[in-house]
Each structure stands twice: as C-alpha cells, then as structure tokens.
Design a protein around this motif. Structure first.
Motif, PDB file in Angstrom:
ATOM      1  N   ALA A  75     -11.777 -50.395 -63.163  1.00  0.00           N
ATOM      2  CA  ALA A  75     -11.537 -50.164 -64.598  1.00  0.00           C
ATOM      3  C   ALA A  75     -10.596 -51.219 -65.168  1.00  0.00           C
ATOM      4  O   ALA A  75     -10.842 -51.783 -66.225  1.00  0.00           O
ATOM      5  CB  ALA A  75     -10.968 -48.768 -64.823  1.00  0.00           C
ATOM      6  N   ARG A  76      -9.526 -51.507 -64.442  1.00  0.00           N
ATOM      7  CA  ARG A  76      -8.582 -52.514 -64.928  1.00  0.00           C
ATOM      8  C   ARG A  76      -9.229 -53.892 -64.919  1.00  0.00           C
ATOM      9  O   ARG A  76      -9.047 -54.684 -65.838  1.00  0.00           O
ATOM     10  CB  ARG A  76      -7.324 -52.515 -64.061  1.00  0.00           C
ATOM     11  CG  ARG A  76      -6.345 -53.556 -64.558  1.00  0.00           C
ATOM     12  CD  ARG A  76      -4.975 -53.389 -63.984  1.00  0.00           C
ATOM     13  NE  ARG A  76      -4.096 -54.326 -64.631  1.00  0.00           N
ATOM     14  CZ  ARG A  76      -3.227 -55.067 -63.988  1.00  0.00           C
ATOM     15  NH1 ARG A  76      -3.060 -54.944 -62.706  1.00  0.00           N
ATOM     16  NH2 ARG A  76      -2.462 -55.916 -64.635  1.00  0.00           N
ATOM     17  N   THR A  77      -9.985 -54.193 -63.871  1.00  0.00           N
ATOM     18  CA  THR A  77     -10.653 -55.483 -63.785  1.00  0.00           C
ATOM     19  C   THR A  77     -11.601 -55.666 -64.960  1.00  0.00           C
ATOM     20  O   THR A  77     -11.615 -56.722 -65.592  1.00  0.00           O
ATOM     21  CB  THR A  77     -11.417 -55.614 -62.452  1.00  0.00           C
ATOM     22  OG1 THR A  77     -10.491 -55.442 -61.385  1.00  0.00           O
ATOM     23  CG2 THR A  77     -12.099 -56.948 -62.333  1.00  0.00           C
ATOM     24  N   ALA A  78     -12.391 -54.654 -65.270  1.00  0.00           N
ATOM     25  CA  ALA A  78     -13.336 -54.742 -66.385  1.00  0.00           C
ATOM     26  C   ALA A  78     -12.598 -54.951 -67.699  1.00  0.00           C
ATOM     27  O   ALA A  78     -13.010 -55.754 -68.540  1.00  0.00           O
ATOM     28  CB  ALA A  78     -14.186 -53.478 -66.451  1.00  0.00           C
ATOM     29  N   LYS A  79     -11.487 -54.254 -67.867  1.00  0.00           N
ATOM     30  CA  LYS A  79     -10.692 -54.385 -69.087  1.00  0.00           C
ATOM     31  C   LYS A  79     -10.107 -55.792 -69.194  1.00  0.00           C
ATOM     32  O   LYS A  79     -10.118 -56.403 -70.257  1.00  0.00           O
ATOM     33  CB  LYS A  79      -9.574 -53.345 -69.064  1.00  0.00           C
ATOM     34  CG  LYS A  79      -8.916 -53.081 -70.368  1.00  0.00           C
ATOM     35  CD  LYS A  79      -7.905 -51.960 -70.206  1.00  0.00           C
ATOM     36  CE  LYS A  79      -7.584 -51.309 -71.509  1.00  0.00           C
ATOM     37  NZ  LYS A  79      -6.675 -50.179 -71.353  1.00  0.00           N
ATOM     38  N   GLU A  80      -9.601 -56.313 -68.095  1.00  0.00           N
ATOM     39  CA  GLU A  80      -9.013 -57.657 -68.094  1.00  0.00           C
ATOM     40  C   GLU A  80     -10.076 -58.723 -68.332  1.00  0.00           C
ATOM     41  O   GLU A  80      -9.829 -59.717 -69.006  1.00  0.00           O
ATOM     42  CB  GLU A  80      -8.281 -57.932 -66.778  1.00  0.00           C
ATOM     43  CG  GLU A  80      -7.009 -57.123 -66.606  1.00  0.00           C
ATOM     44  CD  GLU A  80      -5.966 -57.429 -67.662  1.00  0.00           C
ATOM     45  OE1 GLU A  80      -5.717 -58.613 -67.950  1.00  0.00           O
ATOM     46  OE2 GLU A  80      -5.406 -56.476 -68.214  1.00  0.00           O
ATOM     47  N   LEU A  81     -11.273 -58.528 -67.765  1.00  0.00           N
ATOM     48  CA  LEU A  81     -12.345 -59.501 -67.966  1.00  0.00           C
ATOM     49  C   LEU A  81     -12.808 -59.539 -69.423  1.00  0.00           C
ATOM     50  O   LEU A  81     -13.292 -60.558 -69.891  1.00  0.00           O
ATOM     51  CB  LEU A  81     -13.532 -59.182 -67.051  1.00  0.00           C
ATOM     52  CG  LEU A  81     -13.342 -59.543 -65.591  1.00  0.00           C
ATOM     53  CD1 LEU A  81     -14.504 -59.027 -64.755  1.00  0.00           C
ATOM     54  CD2 LEU A  81     -13.200 -61.049 -65.410  1.00  0.00           C
ATOM     55  N   ALA A  82     -12.656 -58.445 -70.123  1.00  0.00           N
ATOM     56  CA  ALA A  82     -13.097 -58.381 -71.520  1.00  0.00           C
ATOM     57  C   ALA A  82     -12.069 -58.969 -72.486  1.00  0.00           C
ATOM     58  O   ALA A  82     -12.418 -59.330 -73.605  1.00  0.00           O
ATOM     59  CB  ALA A  82     -13.387 -56.932 -71.895  1.00  0.00           C
ATOM     60  N   ARG A  83     -10.810 -59.067 -72.055  1.00  0.00           N
ATOM     61  CA  ARG A  83      -9.771 -59.627 -72.929  1.00  0.00           C
ATOM     62  C   ARG A  83     -10.034 -61.103 -73.195  1.00  0.00           C
ATOM     63  O   ARG A  83     -10.508 -61.823 -72.320  1.00  0.00           O
ATOM     64  CB  ARG A  83      -8.395 -59.505 -72.260  1.00  0.00           C
ATOM     65  CG  ARG A  83      -7.792 -58.138 -72.393  1.00  0.00           C
ATOM     66  CD  ARG A  83      -6.433 -58.040 -71.754  1.00  0.00           C
ATOM     67  NE  ARG A  83      -5.524 -59.047 -72.244  1.00  0.00           N
ATOM     68  CZ  ARG A  83      -4.558 -59.608 -71.502  1.00  0.00           C
ATOM     69  NH1 ARG A  83      -4.375 -59.244 -70.260  1.00  0.00           N
ATOM     70  NH2 ARG A  83      -3.764 -60.513 -72.010  1.00  0.00           N
ATOM     71  N   PRO A  84      -9.694 -61.570 -74.378  1.00  0.00           N
ATOM     72  CA  PRO A  84      -9.876 -62.995 -74.667  1.00  0.00           C
ATOM     73  C   PRO A  84      -9.070 -63.867 -73.697  1.00  0.00           C
ATOM     74  O   PRO A  84      -7.936 -63.545 -73.351  1.00  0.00           O
ATOM     75  CB  PRO A  84      -9.339 -63.147 -76.094  1.00  0.00           C
ATOM     76  CG  PRO A  84      -9.415 -61.780 -76.674  1.00  0.00           C
ATOM     77  CD  PRO A  84      -9.193 -60.837 -75.533  1.00  0.00           C
ATOM     78  N   LEU A  85      -9.674 -64.939 -73.272  1.00  0.00           N
ATOM     79  CA  LEU A  85      -9.031 -65.847 -72.325  1.00  0.00           C
ATOM     80  C   LEU A  85      -7.733 -66.407 -72.891  1.00  0.00           C
ATOM     81  O   LEU A  85      -6.755 -66.574 -72.175  1.00  0.00           O
ATOM     82  CB  LEU A  85      -9.978 -66.989 -71.952  1.00  0.00           C
ATOM     83  CG  LEU A  85      -9.474 -67.951 -70.898  1.00  0.00           C
ATOM     84  CD1 LEU A  85      -9.193 -67.217 -69.586  1.00  0.00           C
ATOM     85  CD2 LEU A  85     -10.471 -69.061 -70.668  1.00  0.00           C
ATOM     86  N   ARG A  86      -7.705 -66.646 -74.178  1.00  0.00           N
ATOM     87  CA  ARG A  86      -6.508 -67.185 -74.816  1.00  0.00           C
ATOM     88  C   ARG A  86      -5.309 -66.251 -74.581  1.00  0.00           C
ATOM     89  O   ARG A  86      -4.203 -66.707 -74.357  1.00  0.00           O
ATOM     90  CB  ARG A  86      -6.748 -67.391 -76.303  1.00  0.00           C
ATOM     91  CG  ARG A  86      -5.640 -68.145 -76.988  1.00  0.00           C
ATOM     92  CD  ARG A  86      -6.051 -68.610 -78.364  1.00  0.00           C
ATOM     93  NE  ARG A  86      -7.274 -69.382 -78.400  1.00  0.00           N
ATOM     94  CZ  ARG A  86      -7.359 -70.690 -78.133  1.00  0.00           C
ATOM     95  NH1 ARG A  86      -6.293 -71.357 -77.808  1.00  0.00           N
ATOM     96  NH2 ARG A  86      -8.505 -71.323 -78.209  1.00  0.00           N
ATOM     97  N   GLU A  87      -5.534 -64.922 -74.587  1.00  0.00           N
ATOM     98  CA  GLU A  87      -4.444 -63.974 -74.325  1.00  0.00           C
ATOM     99  C   GLU A  87      -3.901 -64.147 -72.903  1.00  0.00           C
ATOM    100  O   GLU A  87      -2.702 -64.121 -72.689  1.00  0.00           O
ATOM    101  CB  GLU A  87      -4.925 -62.527 -74.502  1.00  0.00           C
ATOM    102  CG  GLU A  87      -5.094 -62.111 -75.929  1.00  0.00           C
ATOM    103  CD  GLU A  87      -5.554 -60.672 -76.051  1.00  0.00           C
ATOM    104  OE1 GLU A  87      -5.392 -59.890 -75.080  1.00  0.00           O
ATOM    105  OE2 GLU A  87      -6.081 -60.326 -77.125  1.00  0.00           O
TER     106      GLU A  87
END
Length: 136
Positions: A75-87
């Motif tokens: 769940a955390r991995t999926a959430k992190e992968l969806a965050r903008p790379l710039r963040e």
C-alpha cells in the motif's frame, strides 16, 4: 478496568481496532497488524469520520496481508509510486541540506535534476525511459 482492557484487546484481535484522540487533537488508531503485533499510528486528522475511514483502510490492508493477497509494504509502495517525482526529489534535496553533508557540485546537480525531470512519478521511470532521457 480489567474488563474494558480485555474487551479492547479482543476487539483489536477481531480486527476492529480503536481510535483515541491524541494530545495534538489528531486521532490515534490502534489495531493488530497482520503479524499479530499491536499497531499504534496517527491518522493525522482531528475529524472522527475521516479517522474511522483511515482506520478501516489500514484494517483492510492488514487483512489482505494476513490472507496473503498483498505484500506488507504494498500500500505504501503504491502510494509512493503515484506521488509526483518532483516531490520525491524536493524531499531528498531538503534532507540533503538539513544533513549538511553536501559536496561541491552536488547541490547544483540535484537542483538541475529536479528542474529538468520529465517523469511525472516514479512509476513512469522504466529502465528504457530513464536511458533515453539521460541521452538527451
């Protein structure tokens, strides 16, 4: 008092969890993890309904992990992968500045990378895309 504690423990064991308001006004969720270890996490919200929804999401994740349907960190991995790379890059740069371990040239390289990235999120960073972007 013992009766209440036993009831709360069995409620967590059943997978229902519980909420308690913390000193900062945010609700703290208590529940049992998939591995049986008691968990305690801040929901980072002072709204009871939002906290209940967050707890329900966490309980669902733990049930999926316990059932072998999902990896523990999925769940955390999926959430992190969806965050903008710039963040991600901005957070890295902030941590780098706070650590005060920069070397000459690293800060400009980090800044250049952050300003020139074309990837919307880490999920978009496939090997072939990274290789082709580095050749530009």
């Amino acid at each position: 008092m013992t009766k209440t504690k036993t009831t709360m423990t069995s409620a967590r064991a059943r997978g229902t969890g519980g909420l308690k308001k913390g000193p900062n006004g945010h609700y703290i969720a208590r529940y049992q993890g998939a591995d049986g270890v008691p968990m305690k996490r801040s929901t980072k919200t002072s709204d009871r309904r939002d906290a209940e929804a967050i707890l329900a999401e966490w309980l669902q994740h733990e049930a999926r992990v316990k059932g072998g349907l999902e990896a523990p960190g999925a769940a955390r991995t999926a959430k992190e992968l969806a965050r903008p790379l710039r963040e991600h890059l901005d957070e890295y740069l902030e941590a780098f500045v706070r650590a005060e371990t920069r070397t000459a040239g690293t800060m400009p390289n980090c800044s250049r990378t952050i300003s020139s990235t074309t990837f919307p999120s880490p999920a978009a960073m496939t090997r072939s895309r990274v290789v082709s972007a580095s050749r530009m």
